[in-house]
Design a protein around this motif. Structure first.
Motif, PDB file in Angstrom:
ATOM      1  N   VAL A 391      39.140  41.942  44.412  1.00 54.32           N
ATOM      2  CA  VAL A 391      38.293  43.097  44.130  1.00 54.32           C
ATOM      3  C   VAL A 391      36.837  42.721  44.344  1.00 54.32           C
ATOM      4  N   HIS A 392      36.043  43.739  44.607  1.00 56.92           N
ATOM      5  CA  HIS A 392      34.584  43.615  44.630  1.00 56.92           C
ATOM      6  C   HIS A 392      34.004  44.609  43.631  1.00 56.92           C
ATOM      7  N   GLY A 393      33.004  44.163  42.905  1.00 56.84           N
ATOM      8  CA  GLY A 393      32.213  45.072  42.100  1.00 56.84           C
ATOM      9  C   GLY A 393      30.843  45.246  42.737  1.00 56.84           C
ATOM     10  N   VAL A 401      31.027  50.048  40.511  1.00 59.32           N
ATOM     11  CA  VAL A 401      32.251  50.549  41.126  1.00 59.32           C
ATOM     12  C   VAL A 401      33.096  49.344  41.546  1.00 59.32           C
ATOM     13  N   VAL A 402      34.401  49.430  41.340  1.00 60.03           N
ATOM     14  CA  VAL A 402      35.295  48.332  41.690  1.00 60.03           C
ATOM     15  C   VAL A 402      36.181  48.762  42.854  1.00 60.03           C
ATOM     16  N   GLY A 422      45.639  46.103  39.392  1.00 55.94           N
ATOM     17  CA  GLY A 422      45.610  45.428  38.106  1.00 55.94           C
ATOM     18  C   GLY A 422      44.234  44.931  37.722  1.00 55.94           C
ATOM     19  N   ASN A 423      43.382  44.678  38.712  1.00 59.34           N
ATOM     20  CA  ASN A 423      42.008  44.236  38.460  1.00 59.34           C
ATOM     21  C   ASN A 423      40.999  45.378  38.524  1.00 59.34           C
ATOM     22  N   GLY A 424      41.493  46.610  38.461  1.00 63.76           N
ATOM     23  CA  GLY A 424      40.601  47.747  38.272  1.00 63.76           C
ATOM     24  C   GLY A 424      40.138  48.455  39.519  1.00 63.76           C
ATOM     25  N   ALA A 425      40.767  48.254  40.665  1.00 63.56           N
ATOM     26  CA  ALA A 425      40.314  48.892  41.901  1.00 63.56           C
ATOM     27  C   ALA A 425      40.378  50.414  41.793  1.00 63.56           C
ATOM     28  N   LEU A 497      37.325  58.377  43.744  1.00 61.63           N
ATOM     29  CA  LEU A 497      37.593  57.192  42.953  1.00 61.63           C
ATOM     30  C   LEU A 497      38.608  57.572  41.883  1.00 61.63           C
ATOM     31  N   VAL A 498      39.589  56.712  41.655  1.00 58.56           N
ATOM     32  CA  VAL A 498      40.652  57.060  40.714  1.00 58.56           C
ATOM     33  C   VAL A 498      40.905  55.907  39.757  1.00 58.56           C
ATOM     34  N   ALA A 499      41.593  56.228  38.669  1.00 61.61           N
ATOM     35  CA  ALA A 499      41.973  55.231  37.679  1.00 61.61           C
ATOM     36  C   ALA A 499      43.455  55.379  37.378  1.00 61.61           C
ATOM     37  N   GLY A 500      44.077  54.284  36.930  1.00 65.00           N
ATOM     38  CA  GLY A 500      45.458  54.342  36.511  1.00 65.00           C
ATOM     39  C   GLY A 500      46.422  53.828  37.568  1.00 65.00           C
ATOM     40  N   GLU A 501      47.698  53.841  37.210  1.00 61.51           N
ATOM     41  CA  GLU A 501      48.763  53.352  38.078  1.00 61.51           C
ATOM     42  C   GLU A 501      49.691  54.488  38.468  1.00 61.51           C
TER      43      GLU A 501
END
Length: 534
Positions: A391-393, A401-402, A422-425, A497-501
């Motif tokens: 990942v990059h922040g 932003v990740v 898993g690392n927040g992308a 941009l989204v969150a979750g699995e």
């Protein structure tokens, strides 16, 4: 078409039909993939291959696997011959074909053993329909499980594996592509192989086989209507990606710094256009190796990229080969800001986790050099697998932003997707360099995997190459923007941009394990029948 006898025994194709069927299946499987991209052909392709193995004797099953594997892989991987000639192509093709041989042996043995057990236990004729239907279902589960098992092992061994040419990949541009967000890559391969296996089994003596085939067709029609799994959108990001159209292949005639200069010019042209229209972007992405060697140790280039970042008022994510203290190298991606390499909580450097054997490093160098010294000596650098999170922040939208990062063939590994999310992308960046493969099918085959990866993760994905094929892809797998191959230019788009699995990421490993367990169970039954001489 199917031989048998009055004595209860499994029906199978005679060898003189099994071998042509396997050859036709292998060729159709390749045509289902890009470049022809005739994805519906995957159904007859898998059917013909499975039919050549179904309840088959070991010798014929192995030979059919050899024929199917060779016709598929040696066609599908022909892009390896463009610059490197036939030796790497044949080497990889032989390894991949060997997996098909083992799959053929296992499928033939499992379906044959399951049939023998069922036929020995059938009793009254009134139960015959139930027995036959159950037999086909169990055989189909085993056959699909063995297919997924072969794809899984092939994708992890030897030398880290090569998860290319999976059944799931064919469906990237089809109505079935959305299923990958629910069941994952292995799950999609398993579902489709199971559906085809049911039809094949029905043709080998199932009572009311036509009804079974009709039921499969109806079920597939329903599955084609399933939408992608939706995730919570947390914002939107304005992203640009620069394709330098560089001479960046191994044997391209260029001077040191040419690839870097192409991407500087491409970025300057992008910024000229943005300034002329009053537009701006939140981040700029360059391809793999775009800054060539040692960006972090090159003050002049570092300063030049920093000035471009300052002009854009946005970070630039740059690909560069970086040296380690022990003489090894990493294929890396770094976040560059107005003051140089940026800092963030998520991290601003990522090193490729899956370097390519025989290209980015040479395993067992002395052994292979004795076989092909000229080819082995072309691999002069030894790339190490990266240990940073993928990942990059970076600063954008008033926060960090990740972005998930997958360099080139990283994108084909399921574990990479799990690690990124898993690392927040919130979005995925996939920088690559396809110049070594010219105008062959390699870049579009890789793009179809990237497209499925976007759907699987529920995230927008930016696939940017030095020469193409470059696309910005939405979470639904649809193109948002793109560039013509072998032209210099930039893609610009606003992506969510989204969150979750997605369910695929939450439960995909379990689905994969279940299919593999079914395959192992089928093999176990075959061993049991063999040992008991049933």
């Amino acid at each position: 078409m199917i031989d048998g006898s009055t004595r209860p025994q499994p029906a199978r194709l005679p060898w003189w039909l099994a071998l042509p069927a396997s050859a036709a299946g292998g060729l159709l499987f390749d045509l289902a993939n890009p470049g022809a991209a005739l994805w519906p052909l995957v159904f007859p392709a898998v059917a013909l291959i499975l039919a050549s193995w179904w309840q088959q004797r070991a010798g014929v099953a192995a030979l059919a696997g050899l024929v199917a594997g060779a016709t598929f892989w040696l066609t599908h991987l022909q892009w390896l011959t463009l610059y490197l000639g036939p030796v790497p192509w044949l080497g990889l093709g032989v390894v991949m074909t060997a997996w098909f041989v083992l799959q053929g042996l296992a499928t033939g043995a499992a379906t044959r053993a399951i049939s023998r057990l069922w036929l020995r236990r059938r009793t009254a004729s009134g139960a015959q329909r139930t027995v036959r239907l159950g037999l086909v279902v169990v055989q189909a589960v085993a056959a699909a499980g063995i297919w997924v098992l072969r794809e899984g092992i092939q994708g992890s061994w030897p030398y880290g594996g090569f998860p290319w040419g999976r059944v799931a990949h064919v469906f990237a541009d089809s109505p079935f592509g959305a299923l990958v967000s629910w069941v994952g890559f292995a799950g999609l391969s398993g579902v489709m192989a199971f559906a085809v296996a049911l039809c094949v089994g029905a043709c080998f003596g199932a009572r009311r086989g036509a009804l079974l085939v009709g039921g499969v067709v109806v079920a597939l029609g329903v599955l084609a209507l399933v939408p992608p799994a939706a995730l919570e959108q947390t914002g939107s990001l304005r992203v640009a990606a620069v394709q330098g159209n560089s001479k960046s292949g191994i044997f391209d005639d260029r001077e040191s710094g040419d690839v870097y200069a192409d991407h500087v010019r491409g970025t300057e042209e992008l910024l000229d256009e943005l300034e002329a229209t009053g537009d701006r972007v939140d981040v700029i992405l360059w391809p793999e190796n775009s800054a060539e060697f040692g960006l972090t140790d090159n003050p002049l280039r570092g300063r030049e990229v920093a000035l471009l970042s300052r002009r854009a008022d946005a970070p630039i994510i740059v690909g560069s080969v970086l040296a380690n203290e022990d003489g090894t190298y990493t294929n890396s991606s770094v976040v560059w800001g107005p003051e140089g390499q940026a800092e963030s909580d998520a991290g601003t450097r990522y090193d490729k986790r899956f370097p390519v054997p025989f290209a980015e490093y040479m395993p067992n160098r002395s052994f292979f050099r004795a076989l092909a010294p000229d080819l082995v000596d072309l691999v002069q650098l030894e790339y190490e697998a990266g240990e940073f999170a993928p990942v990059h922040g970076f600063d954008a939208l008033g926060r960090e932003v990740v972005a998930g990062v997958a360099i080139c063939f990283d994108i084909i590994f399921d574990d990479q997707a799990e690690q990124m999310v898993g690392n927040g992308a919130e979005v995925i960046f996939a920088p690559t360099n396809n110049a070594d493969f010219g105008r062959t099918d390699e870049s579009v085959q890789q793009l179809q995997i990237a497209r499925l990866r976007a759907i699987e993760t529920g995230r927008a994905l930016v696939n940017i190459s030095t020469v193409g094929t470059s696309r910005i892809i939405g979470p639904d797998g649809q193109d948002i923007d793109g560039l013509e191959p072998f032209t210099r230019g930039a893609m610009t788009a606003t992506v969510p941009l989204v969150a979750g699995e997605t369910p695929a990421l939450a439960y995909g490993a379990l689905v994969s394990a279940m299919w593999m367990a079914a395959g192992l169970a089928g093999i176990g039954i075959a061993v049991y029948v063999r040992v008991r001489r049933m």
